[in-house]
Motif scaffolding. Structure first.
Motif, mmCIF file in Angstrom:
data_model
loop_
_atom_site.group_PDB
_atom_site.id
_atom_site.type_symbol
_atom_site.label_atom_id
_atom_site.label_comp_id
_atom_site.label_asym_id
_atom_site.label_seq_id
_atom_site.Cartn_x
_atom_site.Cartn_y
_atom_site.Cartn_z
ATOM 1 N N ARG A 77 5.845 -10.399 -21.124
ATOM 2 C CA ARG A 77 4.721 -11.179 -22.248
ATOM 3 C C ARG A 77 4.250 -10.499 -23.092
ATOM 4 O O ARG A 77 3.687 -11.222 -24.362
ATOM 5 N N GLU A 78 3.588 -9.334 -23.407
ATOM 6 C CA GLU A 78 3.344 -8.167 -24.457
ATOM 7 C C GLU A 78 4.289 -8.289 -25.867
ATOM 8 O O GLU A 78 4.318 -8.332 -27.318
ATOM 9 N N GLN A 79 5.718 -8.388 -25.836
ATOM 10 C CA GLN A 79 6.927 -7.836 -26.537
ATOM 11 C C GLN A 79 8.020 -8.938 -26.675
ATOM 12 O O GLN A 79 9.013 -8.411 -28.055
ATOM 13 N N GLY A 80 7.648 -9.782 -25.925
ATOM 14 C CA GLY A 80 8.449 -11.041 -26.387
ATOM 15 C C GLY A 80 10.183 -10.580 -25.221
ATOM 16 O O GLY A 80 10.796 -11.776 -24.191
ATOM 17 N N THR A 81 10.746 -8.604 -24.735
ATOM 18 C CA THR A 81 11.130 -9.177 -24.156
ATOM 19 C C THR A 81 11.301 -7.419 -23.512
ATOM 20 O O THR A 81 10.200 -7.175 -24.150
ATOM 21 N N ALA A 82 11.984 -7.281 -22.213
ATOM 22 C CA ALA A 82 11.750 -6.141 -22.048
ATOM 23 C C ALA A 82 13.329 -5.847 -21.020
ATOM 24 O O ALA A 82 14.240 -6.731 -20.344
ATOM 25 N N SER A 83 13.765 -4.253 -21.653
ATOM 26 C CA SER A 83 15.215 -4.459 -20.628
ATOM 27 C C SER A 83 15.229 -3.196 -19.537
ATOM 28 O O SER A 83 13.971 -2.716 -19.687
ATOM 29 N N ASP A 84 15.728 -2.834 -19.089
ATOM 30 C CA ASP A 84 16.159 -1.959 -17.979
ATOM 31 C C ASP A 84 17.458 -1.275 -17.534
ATOM 32 O O ASP A 84 18.123 -2.936 -17.426
ATOM 33 N N ILE A 85 17.684 -0.633 -16.827
ATOM 34 C CA ILE A 85 18.814 -0.219 -16.794
ATOM 35 C C ILE A 85 18.604 0.540 -15.412
ATOM 36 O O ILE A 85 17.937 1.645 -15.709
ATOM 37 N N ARG A 86 18.699 0.349 -14.516
ATOM 38 C CA ARG A 86 18.802 0.596 -12.906
ATOM 39 C C ARG A 86 19.820 0.076 -11.874
ATOM 40 O O ARG A 86 20.236 -0.616 -12.205
ATOM 41 N N TRP A 87 19.398 0.689 -10.921
ATOM 42 C CA TRP A 87 19.756 0.547 -9.837
ATOM 43 C C TRP A 87 19.402 -0.446 -9.160
ATOM 44 O O TRP A 87 18.313 -0.751 -9.404
ATOM 45 N N HIS A 88 20.206 -1.429 -8.506
ATOM 46 C CA HIS A 88 19.746 -2.524 -8.158
ATOM 47 C C HIS A 88 20.141 -2.575 -6.790
ATOM 48 O O HIS A 88 20.978 -2.300 -6.271
ATOM 49 N N ARG A 89 19.106 -3.858 -5.618
ATOM 50 C CA ARG A 89 19.750 -3.613 -4.355
ATOM 51 C C ARG A 89 20.620 -5.479 -4.123
ATOM 52 O O ARG A 89 20.446 -5.826 -4.598
ATOM 53 N N LYS A 90 21.988 -5.305 -3.787
ATOM 54 C CA LYS A 90 21.640 -6.794 -3.179
ATOM 55 C C LYS A 90 21.664 -7.271 -2.297
ATOM 56 O O LYS A 90 20.957 -6.299 -1.503
ATOM 57 N N LYS A 91 22.227 -8.228 -1.345
ATOM 58 C CA LYS A 91 21.593 -8.833 0.468
ATOM 59 C C LYS A 91 22.328 -7.722 0.898
ATOM 60 O O LYS A 91 21.152 -8.129 2.009
ATOM 61 N N ASN A 134 22.008 -4.291 -16.043
ATOM 62 C CA ASN A 134 21.856 -3.450 -17.365
ATOM 63 C C ASN A 134 21.390 -5.132 -17.107
ATOM 64 O O ASN A 134 21.415 -6.077 -17.219
ATOM 65 N N GLY A 135 19.229 -5.491 -16.879
ATOM 66 C CA GLY A 135 18.336 -6.560 -17.407
ATOM 67 C C GLY A 135 17.902 -6.231 -18.576
ATOM 68 O O GLY A 135 17.403 -5.670 -18.761
ATOM 69 N N VAL A 136 17.821 -8.100 -19.325
ATOM 70 C CA VAL A 136 16.856 -7.943 -19.978
ATOM 71 C C VAL A 136 16.054 -9.567 -19.923
ATOM 72 O O VAL A 136 16.828 -10.606 -19.742
ATOM 73 N N LEU A 137 15.006 -9.015 -19.846
ATOM 74 C CA LEU A 137 13.873 -10.184 -19.080
ATOM 75 C C LEU A 137 13.471 -10.723 -20.613
ATOM 76 O O LEU A 137 12.242 -10.123 -21.486
ATOM 77 N N SER A 138 12.998 -11.972 -21.000
ATOM 78 C CA SER A 138 12.399 -12.051 -21.691
ATOM 79 C C SER A 138 11.669 -14.111 -21.533
ATOM 80 O O SER A 138 11.535 -14.567 -20.303
ATOM 81 N N ALA A 139 10.854 -13.803 -21.852
ATOM 82 C CA ALA A 139 9.436 -14.389 -21.789
ATOM 83 C C ALA A 139 9.807 -15.889 -22.556
ATOM 84 O O ALA A 139 10.322 -15.907 -23.580
ATOM 85 N N VAL A 140 9.435 -16.932 -21.689
ATOM 86 C CA VAL A 140 9.627 -18.764 -22.201
ATOM 87 C C VAL A 140 8.626 -18.753 -22.703
ATOM 88 O O VAL A 140 7.358 -19.257 -21.676
ATOM 89 N N LEU A 141 8.285 -19.151 -23.954
ATOM 90 C CA LEU A 141 6.931 -19.717 -24.251
ATOM 91 C C LEU A 141 7.219 -21.361 -25.072
ATOM 92 O O LEU A 141 8.426 -21.962 -25.239
ATOM 93 N N ASP A 142 6.292 -21.866 -24.326
ATOM 94 C CA ASP A 142 6.267 -23.704 -25.156
ATOM 95 C C ASP A 142 5.646 -23.687 -26.601
ATOM 96 O O ASP A 142 5.651 -22.491 -27.196
#
Length: 355
Positions: free
Chosen positions: A74-88, A96-104
């Motif tokens: 929200r503050e910077q537009g994107t956020a990155s993380d590289i970490r262990w994730h959990r499957k089902k 590696n994940g990149v989260l981006s804010a979506v604005l109107d």
């Protein structure tokens, strides 16, 4: 435009190598693509309307971690993380994940998109390389200790024979013992260089701001004797500050400068100049140019291999110095290379990431 948008959406939904999904402002998943099922094992019914933290580890901190990531996006537009994730199924993947804010159009937050790629294979390769480096260092320590003791005994007893039994030795015997002593000393130097090479890629102290100007001066102080003896002139332009282990940056310059002095021309005193040229807003190329004997261009890669020597026994050394330089630079994430022609001197370049 509607047809293009539908085609684009269909392509995204069928993309399997990357997990993509859209969440509302609270992190609740609203849309997804086939990559989610491929990477994490969730079907659409199991995935939609779940909080996106479902894939975070550790599980007891997942919501807090994901909310922190949304806040950064929200503050910077994107956020990155590289970490262990959990499957089902409870297994984990390194992603590696990149989260981006979506604005109107008015700049109001509508939600978030996230794209995730599986980096497990790369992580496993990095871990195996780290294990190999650790094994190499342990071997070097063991070899250093186990081989130095018998070498020291050989050298000591050879010197005792030379000192106490000289009158009973023939000239050939004296020459043989002198050769044994010299060879033991060379082997000891080789073992020490092997140990330095093994340790060059291992951090012994935390990285810190390293003003390269100061590290060049520290290297020149260590080389003061040979500089004075050969009449070498070493100059440098203003150099950047990088984040690295200080003893490694100093060793890098010691090795490069001493290499330039060693392979000097017999017709002139060594002249060495160190300069810096920015590549972009982060990287800089450091160059060290000399007026020495040079080498053939086809050897430009070979000279960085361990125990490689292009010249005869009149030049001392074990052939590890430039290999150590490459190991140090590559440990920073940079690269090192050289250009030269016989009789025209050499230029060594390496890249550094500015602080």
């Amino acid at each position: 435009m509607e047809n293009q948008e539908a085609l684009y959406r269909e392509q995204i939904e069928q993309l399997k190598d990357y997990a993509l999904f859209f969440t509302d402002v609270n992190g609740v998943i609203k849309t997804w693509n086939a990559g989610v099922e491929h990477l994490f094992g969730y079907s659409e019914g199991e995935w939609i309307n779940q909080h996106a933290s479902i894939i975070f580890t550790p599980a007891d901190q997942a919501v807090t971690l994901y909310e922190a990531e949304m806040r950064i996006a929200r503050e910077q537009g994107t956020a990155s993380d590289i970490r262990w994730h959990r499957k089902k199924d409870g297994t984990e993947l390194f992603a590696n994940g990149v989260l981006s804010a979506v604005l109107d159009s008015a700049g109001h937050l509508q939600g978030f998109t996230k794209i995730i790629s599986d980096e497990t294979a790369r992580k496993q390769l990095e871990d195996s390389l780290l294990a190999a480096n650790t094994a190499l260092e342990q071997f070097a320590y063991a070899a250093s200790h186990d081989l130095q003791e018998p070498l020291r005994s050989i050298a000591i007893y050879a010197q005792l024979l030379l000192r106490e039994e000289r009158e009973q030795l023939s000239s050939a015997g004296t020459e043989y013992l002198a050769f044994i002593t010299s060879s033991a000393a060379k082997m000891n130097t080789l073992i020490q260089d092997l140990l330095i090479y093994a340790r060059a890629g291992v951090a012994n102290t935390p990285p810190a701001p390293a003003p390269l100007d100061q590290d060049v001066e520290a290297a020149l102080s260590q080389l003061a004797g040979v500089i004075q003896e050969t009449g070498a002139r070493v100059t440098h332009d203003p150099l950047p500050v990088i984040t690295a282990e200080r003893h490694q940056t100093t060793r890098l310059f010691v090795n490069l400068i001493s290499n330039a002095i060693k392979y000097r021309s017999p017709e002139r005193a060594p002249t060495i100049h160190i300069s810096a040229k920015p590549i972009d807003d982060r990287w800089t190329t450091i160059s060290l140019a000399d007026n020495g004997i040079g080498f053939a261009p086809e050897h430009a890669e070979k000279i960085f291999d361990p125990f490689t020597r292009l010249h005869g026994p009149e030049y001392s050394g074990s052939g590890v110095g430039l290999a150590i330089c490459r190991r140090i630079v590559e440990n920073w994430g940079g690269r090192i290379w050289a250009k030269s022609r016989p009789g025209e001197g050499s230029i060594f370049h390496f890249t550094v990431l500015r602080s």
